[in-house]
Design an enzyme around this catalytic site. Structure first.
Site: not given
Ligand code: ZN
Length: 675
Positions: A465-466, A469, A494, A605
């Site tokens: 996930h990171e 980014h 996100e 979210y």
């Molecule tokens: Zn994130």
């Protein structure tokens, strides 16, 4: 053969003493520039004269790395200096965002551009820049008469004071709840041994705090429903002190919205988000609730049957109700009985030394890039530094940027996993390119004497996930830094990374990234099946609980008057989350999101998950590792960053309007056919 990057890597050799000076000089320089812009006669303001975007960029390029040290430096003096620098930068940010003279120069520039016919010659991104700059000022109240501006300032200060107090109470809450050993039956011994033991009358009792490691095991393991009820009611009531603060804060937000000309606070907050207004949020949540309800009801039925059976076995009365304090207990029991999944065993298949390079490999192939490790200076010897290139680049034109991986825990370091976009990419005024830099900071396990560093599957998902980014920050290509990479609407930011989490649940990818630390074998198909199955257990109830929080948040930020929030909290929870309450508890006092920057934003979210699921199912699911699909993702989602409406990027990528079908399919699995 290595090509020399067209932009040197930054140096990381700052001394604590110089940081303050550097920041103060920077602020003085920027203030001077703003003064110049403000001093221009209205008739001379134009696109170039604004020069604001450039100023913003220079400012961040110096300030960001300096305020980054506080999270990663091993030197406490440097961390402190970095922290002080950030306070200065923030204060200056408030000051400059409230400069009415600069705002007037921007408005004059827009007017001149439109009247002179220059406006039509601007690119879409340039127009967006002017519009966004002016919107910032309008949203700050700079278009209002002086008296109202003063009123805004007073109210904002009061609001931020209330929010601070709310979170201070949250952090400092330190009450205890008391149980006997008998009442704690079922709670693991090692948890009980962490409670404070004392004698009360003739009995030995245990004091537990309301901190997660103390109280959650009671919700999950205490066999006696009365113990769970007492623990839950105490937990929900622990911040009653925040009830009047929240009420006041909501009143102030109503006043602020009205002065700024918005119908509700939610309309104000969401104006700059993808969803655009409060009604959009309400419609989204209503629709989601309606669709989730049948799944939640089915989950509840399953858990209620478990409860009935257990109550019969233990000889406890059964009233046919499923209470809020039953949820975590039977959710845990159900997972244990149906899945038989051993987390610790799974972990043995994910050594850090295998997972990290494999994930980098996956991204490199998927997105057509190449990582080259370089040995420049960094802020700590454990940090890896890479130059990032187009896969087939032969000269410096293929340079993309720099990336740092700071993966292991150490004292004084930021304790979660996160990405810092240290420098945004943008065009310089001389036409040359400024390249982006991103840093990933994580806390992966370190090796022990008998085992190498291993990652839980959760950690693998987080890392993937990171890294999503990181690539958003590296592969974006916009003219202005303001729109670079992850500078997209907050309810979209996100979505790309949430989409990428899907790779960690694909059998072929799991096989590729796993290798048992002793046998070197990948995860067995049987373990993979169990793991994948675990992803959607009781998701109906889980997401309905999310909908409850989001609905409370949006209700209080769209209603026009004060009300009994304790009553609202309890009635919404009961009707949405499908769990019965006991006595009314002031749980809204514990809802930190509402004062911690997520006001009228909790929906985000789930909202971004809908897009994540749609993107994955529509484009990637058929062949998640296909570079052609990766290229499309890179071009349509990553490259534009925030330089156009997120919805336009999504439509471009999907080839149609996004919808929630894929998300619901995921949750409902095979029973989705009729939804
Ligand atoms: Zn994130």
């Amino acid at each position: 053969m290595s090509i020399k990057p067209p932009q040197p890597a930054p140096t990381w050799d700052h001394r604590p003493g110089e940081i303050g000076t550097l920041i103060k000089d920077l602020i003085a320089k920027d203030r001077l520039l703003m003064d110049k812009i403000a001093a221009l006669p209205a008739g001379e303001c134009n696109f170039q004269s604004l020069a604001l975007s450039v100023a913003e960029t220079d400012f961040d390029a110096v300030a960001e790395p300096l305020s980054f040290y506080q999270n990663v430096s091993a030197d406490k003096a440097l961390r402190d200096a970095s922290n002080e620098a950030e306070v200065l930068v923030r204060d200056y940010g408030v000051e400059s965002s409230m400069r009415i003279d600069v705002y007037r120069a921007k408005v004059a520039a827009e007017k001149n551009l439109k009247e002179s016919g220059q406006w039509e010659k601007l690119s879409a991104e340039e127009k967006r820049l002017v519009e966004r700059m002016i919107l910032d000022g309008t949203r700050a109240g700079l278009a209002l008469p002086k008296e109202q501006r003063n009123q805004l300032t007073t109210l904002k200060k009061e609001l931020s004071q209330l929010c601070l107090e709310f979170s201070k109470n949250f952090n400092e809450e330190d009450q205890r709840i008391t149980f006997t050993e008998k009442q704690l039956d079922g709670v693991p011994k090692d948890v009980i041994s962490g409670y404070t033991k004392r004698t009360e009358g003739s009995e030995e009792v245990y004091d537990a705090t309301y901190k997660t490691p103390d109280i959650f095991p009671i919700f999950k393991f205490a066999k006696n429903p009365d113990t769970r009820r007492k623990a839950f009611e105490g937990y929900e009531s622990r911040l009653e002190v925040n009830v009047p603060l929240l009420s006041k804060a909501l009143n102030i937000r109503r006043e602020l919205a009205s002065i700024l000309g918005y119908k509700t606070w939610a309309d104000y907050v969401t104006e700059v988000k993808m969803i655009k207004n409060g009604k959009g949020v309400i419609d989204f949540l209503d629709d989601l609730e309606e669709k989730l309800r049948p799944v939640g009801l089915k989950d509840r039925e399953t858990l209620l049957a478990l409860k009935k059976k257990e109550h019969e076995e233990l000889g406890l009365p059964f009233d046919g109700e499923f209470y809020i304090w039953d949820y975590r207990y039977y959710d845990r029991k159900f997972i244990e009985s149906s899945l038989d999944l051993d987390d610790m065993l799974v972990k043995e298949y994910f050594p850090v030394t295998v997972v990290v390079p494999t994930i980098l490999d996956i991204y490199q192939n998927l997105l057509g890039v190449r990582f080259e490790e370089i040995n420049g200076t960094t802020w700590h010897p454990e940090v890896q530094q890479f130059s990032v290139w187009e896969k087939d680049s032969k000269d410096e034109s293929g340079f993309i940027g720099y990336c740092y991986l700071d993966l292991y825990p150490r004292s004084g370091k930021y304790s979660h996993a996160a990405v810092w976009p240290l420098l945004p990419g943008h065009d310089n005024s001389d036409g040359k390119r400024s390249y982006p830099i991103a840093a990933m900071v994580a806390n992966l396990a370190k090796p022990t004497p008998d085992k190498p560093a291993l990652m839980r599957h959760d950690d693998v998902v987080t890392f993937f996930h990171e890294m999503g980014h990181v690539f958003h920050g590296l592969l974006s290509h916009t003219k202005f830094s303001r729109f670079h990479g992850t500078s997209v609407a907050r309810d979209f930011v996100e979505a790309p990374s949430q989409m990428l989490e899907n790779w960690c649940w694909e059998p072929q990818v799991l096989e590729k990234m796993s290798s048992h630390f002793e046998t070197k074998k990948p995860l067995s198909p049987e373990l993979i099946t169990k793991l994948v199955k675990s992803r959607y257990v009781n998701v109906g109830l889980f997401y309905l609980r999310q909908v409850f929080f989001a609905k409370f948040d949006i209700k209080v930020h769209t209603s026009s008057e004060d009300q009994d929030y304790t009553a609202l909290w309890n009635s919404l929870r009961e009707s949405i989350s499908l769990v019965k309450s006991g006595k009314l508890t002031p749980g809204q006092g514990t809802f930190g999101h509402i004062t911690g920057g997520y006001d009228a934003g909790y929906y985000g979210y789930t909202y971004s998950l809908v897009f994540a699921a749609d993107m994955y199912a529509t484009i990637f699911k058929a062949d998640p590792l296909d570079p052609a699909r990766g290229k499309r993702y890179r071009e349509k989602i990553l490259v534009p960053g925030g330089s156009r409406e997120e919805l336009d990027s999504l439509k471009d990528f999907l080839g149609r309007e996004p919808n929630s079908k894929a998300f619901l399919n995921e949750l409902f699995g095979s029973q989705s056919a009729n939804l």
